[in-house]
Design an enzyme around this catalytic site. Sequence first.
Site, PDB file in Angstrom:
ATOM      1  N   ARG B  45       0.513  -1.566   0.115  1.00  0.00           N
ATOM      2  CA  ARG B  45       0.677  -0.427   0.010  1.00  0.00           C
ATOM      3  C   ARG B  45       1.069   1.608  -0.179  1.00  0.00           C
ATOM      4  NH1 ARG B  45      -2.470  -3.913   2.169  1.00  0.00           N
ATOM      5  NH2 ARG B  45      -0.183  -4.244   3.496  1.00  0.00           N
ATOM      6  N   THR B  46       1.062   1.874   0.994  1.00  0.00           N
ATOM      7  CA  THR B  46       2.587   2.391   1.006  1.00  0.00           C
ATOM      8  C   THR B  46       3.471   2.948  -0.012  1.00  0.00           C
ATOM      9  OG1 THR B  46       2.674   1.735   3.076  1.00  0.00           O
ATOM     10  CG2 THR B  46       4.419   4.358   2.533  1.00  0.00           C
ATOM     11  N   LYS B  74      25.284  -6.373  -0.255  1.00  0.00           N
ATOM     12  CA  LYS B  74      26.967  -6.376  -0.610  1.00  0.00           C
ATOM     13  C   LYS B  74      27.729  -5.398   0.935  1.00  0.00           C
ATOM     14  CE  LYS B  74      26.733  -5.725  -5.199  1.00  0.00           C
ATOM     15  NZ  LYS B  74      27.053  -4.148  -6.558  1.00  0.00           N
ATOM     16  N   ARG B  95      11.275   3.137   3.973  1.00  0.00           N
ATOM     17  CA  ARG B  95      11.075   2.222   4.783  1.00  0.00           C
ATOM     18  C   ARG B  95      12.459   1.014   5.392  1.00  0.00           C
ATOM     19  NH1 ARG B  95       5.671  -1.296   4.801  1.00  0.00           N
ATOM     20  NH2 ARG B  95       4.764   0.786   5.182  1.00  0.00           N
ATOM     21  N   HIS B 123       5.160   5.629  11.994  1.00  0.00           N
ATOM     22  CA  HIS B 123       4.728   5.776  10.566  1.00  0.00           C
ATOM     23  C   HIS B 123       3.913   7.162   9.894  1.00  0.00           C
ATOM     24  CE1 HIS B 123       3.853   4.326   6.193  1.00  0.00           C
ATOM     25  NE2 HIS B 123       3.224   3.510   6.853  1.00  0.00           N
TER      26      HIS B 123
END
Lengths: 150, 297
Positions: B45-46, B74, B95, B123
């Site tokens: 969704r985000t 890496k 995120r 959030h």
Amino acid sequence: MEELRIRPIRDGTVIDHIERGRALEVLKILGVDSSTRDVVSVAMNVSSEKMGAKDVVKVEGREIGSTETDIIALIAPEATVNVVREYEVTEKYVVSMPDEITGVLTCPNPSCITNGGEPVETSFEVEDDGELRCSYCDEVLEDEVAEYIS
Amino acid sequence: MDILSTKEMTRKEMLEVLDHARSVEQGTSLSGEVLGLLFFEPSTRTKMSFTSAMKRLGGDVVDMGSVESSSVKKGETLADTVRVVEGYADALVIRHPREGSARLASEFVDAPVINAGDGAGQHPTQTLLDLYTMREEVDEDLGSLHVGVMGDLKYGRTVHSLSLALAKFDTRLSFVSPSELRLPENVRRELEGSGVEFREVEDVEGVVDDLDVLYVTRIQKERFPEEREYERIAHSYRVSSDSLEDAGDVRVMHPLPRVDEIDPDLDDTEHALYFRQAHNGVPVRMAILDMVLGGSG
């Protein structure tokens, strides 16, 4: 007159008026351990007119920095720092609570970004009640600040 | 302008975003602008609603893709990754599994950073769309509401962001969770310091009649050492049309995805707000991008 328990020092720092029982934490803040080569004297439970009983720490040949005094202020807000040169006290001040502590304490939250191998110093905001809060993850440090010294 | 946490946004700043979300229109205000998407954890969704919002304003996105296919695999630090991507994009959406990651990123780049979830931390854009949904669908005056927040209050970042934001509107709060998943100490202290009226209970039955909104979050299986214990607890924090039969017109919200904490039989009732809530991600994120990237505000 207070009984002389530790001889005067020629050069170095005397931290006086430490709350009774906190001297060992102050030593930890100063990084004093078995590898230390400085001459360090500790007096605990010394009688004090002002405090009833107090602890005193003397470190010879070393003038402690402002970062160290900032952290000492958190655990011993009454402490006084005396800088000694040639047996004379050349500076004397009461420690003061900083607004922020940078780069000295480790965040206890294992998931905090400061514990993730990033090129960044830890940072804690000192709130009005003396509580320390990680500037990155908001974790609040519990009482034993000395345990979190990195 | 960074959007890192609702904790540091004022009530006025939040209302500016919500007001702008009401009026922002599809167009070309961000034509030529590029948004960098750095999702170190999965997102549906985000990520999609940010992409949709950016495109609806005439802008474009560049996407780091999954961690598996990036330089992070890496061993690259976040500090390096954001400094590189800053050269490709005008703002960054991040995120990351660690708390404080968006703040760290903001210290290494000049481009605006938007926190799309940092570990169990914050959030804020989810919170803004939650507030928008409450304001549009329940009551314009957020301070008049009584909001119940139920489920995993300990690890749920949406809960932490939302609670601190609602506290700024003096919204009455009831937290409903098993004792193992109560609010973390740092959030509780913030709420106490804010002076907002709140209480913590283990059972929704005693409070649901009085609620305007019940905000449900998922209780995750991995938080419990034994599956049987999880099943027992998850079952008692499930809502259905039966369990809300006598609960008046409480509206149910959820950041989604749900597993089975909301029975699908609630979907077609007046209680259900969660799909509309998810759709509101687009206008709210359009408003945020428009303000952050200078199209407006």
